[in-house]
Enzyme design. Structure first.
Site, PDB file in Angstrom:
ATOM      1  N   CYS A 113       1.155  -1.792   0.465  1.00 37.53           N
ATOM      2  CA  CYS A 113       0.042  -0.055  -0.074  1.00 37.53           C
ATOM      3  C   CYS A 113       0.477   1.451  -0.149  1.00 37.53           C
ATOM      4  CB  CYS A 113      -1.014   0.086   1.214  1.00 37.53           C
ATOM      5  SG  CYS A 113      -2.303  -1.265   1.275  1.00 37.53           S
ATOM      6  N   HIS A 258      -3.851   6.712   1.102  1.00 33.16           N
ATOM      7  CA  HIS A 258      -4.156   5.248   0.891  1.00 33.16           C
ATOM      8  C   HIS A 258      -5.499   5.339   1.236  1.00 33.16           C
ATOM      9  CE1 HIS A 258      -4.365   1.328  -0.316  1.00 33.16           C
ATOM     10  NE2 HIS A 258      -4.381   0.843   1.022  1.00 33.16           N
ATOM     11  N   ASN A 288     -10.327  -1.209  -2.293  1.00 29.01           N
ATOM     12  CA  ASN A 288      -8.471  -1.036  -1.607  1.00 29.01           C
ATOM     13  C   ASN A 288      -8.098  -1.619  -2.678  1.00 29.01           C
ATOM     14  OD1 ASN A 288      -5.880  -0.878  -0.952  1.00 29.01           O
ATOM     15  ND2 ASN A 288      -6.312  -1.746   0.922  1.00 29.01           N
TER      16      ASN A 288
HETATM   17  N1  COA Z   1     -18.836  -9.976   6.401  1.00 26.27           N
HETATM   18  C1  COA Z   1     -19.730 -10.112   7.357  1.00 26.27           C
HETATM   19  N2  COA Z   1     -18.101 -10.385   8.357  1.00 26.27           N
HETATM   20  C2  COA Z   1     -17.567 -10.324   7.993  1.00 26.27           C
HETATM   21  C3  COA Z   1     -17.244 -10.186   6.925  1.00 26.27           C
HETATM   22  C4  COA Z   1     -17.708 -10.024   6.382  1.00 26.27           C
HETATM   23  N3  COA Z   1     -17.093 -10.004   5.062  1.00 26.27           N
HETATM   24  N4  COA Z   1     -15.594 -10.385   7.734  1.00 26.27           N
HETATM   25  C5  COA Z   1     -15.582 -10.379   8.677  1.00 26.27           C
HETATM   26  N5  COA Z   1     -16.568 -10.793   9.610  1.00 26.27           N
HETATM   27  C6  COA Z   1     -16.968 -11.068  11.011  1.00 26.27           C
HETATM   28  C7  COA Z   1     -15.828 -11.893  11.207  1.00 26.27           C
HETATM   29  O1  COA Z   1     -15.550 -13.193  11.536  1.00 26.27           O
HETATM   30  C8  COA Z   1     -16.330 -10.801  12.833  1.00 26.27           C
HETATM   31  O2  COA Z   1     -17.591 -11.763  13.347  1.00 26.27           O
HETATM   32  P1  COA Z   1     -17.003 -12.728  14.503  1.00 26.27           P
HETATM   33  O3  COA Z   1     -17.510 -11.620  16.015  1.00 26.27           O
HETATM   34  O4  COA Z   1     -18.377 -12.931  14.702  1.00 26.27           O
HETATM   35  O5  COA Z   1     -15.540 -13.214  15.315  1.00 26.27           O
HETATM   36  C9  COA Z   1     -17.015 -10.235  12.744  1.00 26.27           C
HETATM   37  O6  COA Z   1     -17.079  -9.174  11.730  1.00 26.27           O
HETATM   38  C10 COA Z   1     -16.583  -8.402  13.373  1.00 26.27           C
HETATM   39  O7  COA Z   1     -14.470  -8.818  12.790  1.00 26.27           O
HETATM   40  P2  COA Z   1     -13.381  -7.688  13.154  1.00 26.27           P
HETATM   41  O8  COA Z   1     -12.649  -8.086  12.328  1.00 26.27           O
HETATM   42  O9  COA Z   1     -13.200  -7.561  14.390  1.00 26.27           O
HETATM   43  O10 COA Z   1     -14.299  -6.375  12.492  1.00 26.27           O
HETATM   44  P3  COA Z   1     -13.584  -5.411  12.528  1.00 26.27           P
HETATM   45  O11 COA Z   1     -14.936  -4.058  12.992  1.00 26.27           O
HETATM   46  O12 COA Z   1     -12.190  -4.781  13.056  1.00 26.27           O
HETATM   47  O13 COA Z   1     -13.528  -4.854  10.787  1.00 26.27           O
HETATM   48  C11 COA Z   1     -12.088  -4.695   8.653  1.00 26.27           C
HETATM   49  C12 COA Z   1     -12.716  -5.392   9.679  1.00 26.27           C
HETATM   50  C13 COA Z   1     -11.078  -5.891   7.916  1.00 26.27           C
HETATM   51  C14 COA Z   1     -12.718  -3.465   8.010  1.00 26.27           C
HETATM   52  C15 COA Z   1     -11.402  -3.856   9.762  1.00 26.27           C
HETATM   53  O14 COA Z   1     -10.139  -4.128  10.663  1.00 26.27           O
HETATM   54  C16 COA Z   1     -10.230  -2.626   9.114  1.00 26.27           C
HETATM   55  O15 COA Z   1     -10.289  -1.676   8.180  1.00 26.27           O
HETATM   56  N6  COA Z   1      -9.050  -3.121   9.451  1.00 26.27           N
HETATM   57  C17 COA Z   1      -8.116  -1.863   8.337  1.00 26.27           C
HETATM   58  C18 COA Z   1      -8.000  -2.984   6.985  1.00 26.27           C
HETATM   59  C19 COA Z   1      -7.019  -2.351   6.271  1.00 26.27           C
HETATM   60  O16 COA Z   1      -7.190  -1.693   5.639  1.00 26.27           O
HETATM   61  N7  COA Z   1      -6.411  -3.406   5.412  1.00 26.27           N
HETATM   62  C20 COA Z   1      -5.807  -3.010   4.519  1.00 26.27           C
HETATM   63  C21 COA Z   1      -4.560  -1.270   4.630  1.00 26.27           C
HETATM   64  S1  COA Z   1      -3.550  -0.949   3.867  1.00 26.27           S
END
Ligand code: COA
Length: 331
Positions: A113, A258, A288
């Site tokens: 990224c 980004h 992304n």
């Molecule tokens: N659809 C539905 N549910 C989903 C899912 C999807 N696509 N992906 C994960 N879940 C579920 C998980 O399994 C979890 O369920 P559980 O509570 O029963 O275990 C729940 O949603 C919450 O997951 P969690 O990972 O804690 O969610 P979050 O609030 O942290 O959001 C992201 C997840 C990935 C959106 C967030 O952490 C994020 O934006 N992180 C940065 C990611 C990023 O930008 N990456 C690239 C960087 S360059």
């Protein structure tokens, strides 16, 4: 003083639009979950048989047209991607071939990224030293073909898109414009928090069926850790860039972070105390696109007139590695 300046930009995304609803056919997810957590509404995915150098070619040709240049005017290619056409050689040489040119150097940058910012740092240094005069810098990704389209892969599959963004840079002696500075950082202690473990040279052989079965050939991400670091590191890189140039946030017209997640972008705006309209976001349309996200957002803002001659623009990135940085450009 010799500086580098952007001469033109270009972008390309595949035609195939994948909406959130379409994803929920393949995995247990929903439009609501994806929008709420990421701000993504749709993304573009290739149809197959297309590599990152193919998307790069389209973006590069648009940038060449905008600049009124021929591919033969370029004297260097820097290509940033996490999704190269093949394991080696880098996609830069395939792009060179597709543009119908030869002999000029092609460098692939593998900083995910942050790849575009890292590439910009190199392009800027090479132009300042007079090594090259017309550098094509491209961020390009075909990520869709590496995603796992089942519920098992939903945490990453819903986030990533395909696309390419390009910039052509050249020298300027106009003291008021150009790339003012680029600052880049890394902290390898966090390497495993956002990575793809296989294939790799630490395995013998590099790729075996077991790695695929264990899910090592798909992206793995500790989403919350990434989030936490991203909303701190990007604002700190922006402040560092401003301080280095004796400027303040009031001087900035636009910050282009980004495009990882709309909530991260909002967090960056909040941390910097900037109104959201000054922090450019287009993640709803493309997801992304990793190394391509900054040049795509930049191109759109230039095309629609938000960024114009004299605008002070700060690009900032954070991603796998962890790596991050910022670049300050007077347009
Ligand atoms: N659809 C539905 N549910 C989903 C899912 C999807 N696509 N992906 C994960 N879940 C579920 C998980 O399994 C979890 O369920 P559980 O509570 O029963 O275990 C729940 O949603 C919450 O997951 P969690 O990972 O804690 O969610 P979050 O609030 O942290 O959001 C992201 C997840 C990935 C959106 C967030 O952490 C994020 O934006 N992180 C940065 C990611 C990023 O930008 N990456 C690239 C960087 S360059």
């Amino acid at each position: 003083m010799l500086r580098s300046e952007p001469i033109s930009t270009g972008f390309y995304v595949p035609e195939r639009v994948i909406g959130n609803e379409e994803l929920s056919q393949w995995m247990d997810t929903s439009d609501e979950w994806i929008r709420q957590r990421s701000g993504i509404v749709e993304r573009r995915w290739v149809d197959g048989g297309v590599g990152s150098s193919d998307l790069a070619k389209e973006a590069a040709e648009q940038a060449l047209n905008r600049a009124g240049l021929q591919a033969s005017d370029l004297d260097c290619i820097i290509l940033a991607t996490l999704s190269p056409d093949v394991y080696f050689p880098g996609s830069g040489v395939f792009l060179q071939r597709k543009l119908g040119i030869k002999n000029i150097p092609c460098l692939d940058v593998r900083n995910q990224c942050s790849g575009f910012i890292y590439g910009l740092s190199i392009a800027d240094a090479w132009i300042r030293t007079g090594q090259y005069k017309r550098i094509l810098l491209v961020g390009t990704e075909v990520q869709s073909t590496g995603l796992v389209l089942t519920s098992d892969g939903r945490d990453t599959a819903v986030l990533f898109g395909d696309g390419a963004g390009a910039m052509i840079l050249g020298p300027t002696e106009d003291g008021d414009r150009g790339v003012l500075s680029v600052n880049i950082h890394a902290d390898g202690r966090h390497a495993e928090k956002l990575w793809m473990e296989a294939p790799g040279s630490r395995y013998k052989p590099w790729l075996v069926a077991e790695q695929i079965e264990k899910g090592l050939t798909r992206p793995y991400m500790e989403g919350r850790e990434v989030f936490k670091h991203a909303v701190v590191k990007m604002p700190s890189a922006v402040k560092e860039a401003l301080e280095a140039n004796g400027l303040t946030l009031e001087d900035v017209d636009y910050v282009i972070p980004h495009q990882a997640n709309a909530r991260i972008t909002q967090g960056v705006a909040k941390s910097l105390g900037l109104p959201e309209e000054k922090v450019i976001s287009n993640i709803h349309k493309y997801g992304n696109t990793t190394a391509a996200s900054i040049p795509i957002a930049l191109h759109e803002a230039v095309e629609d007139g938000r960024i114009k001659r004299g605008s002070l623009v700060c690009l900032t990135a954070f991603g796998s590695g962890f790596t991050w940085g910022a670049a300050l450009i007077r347009w």
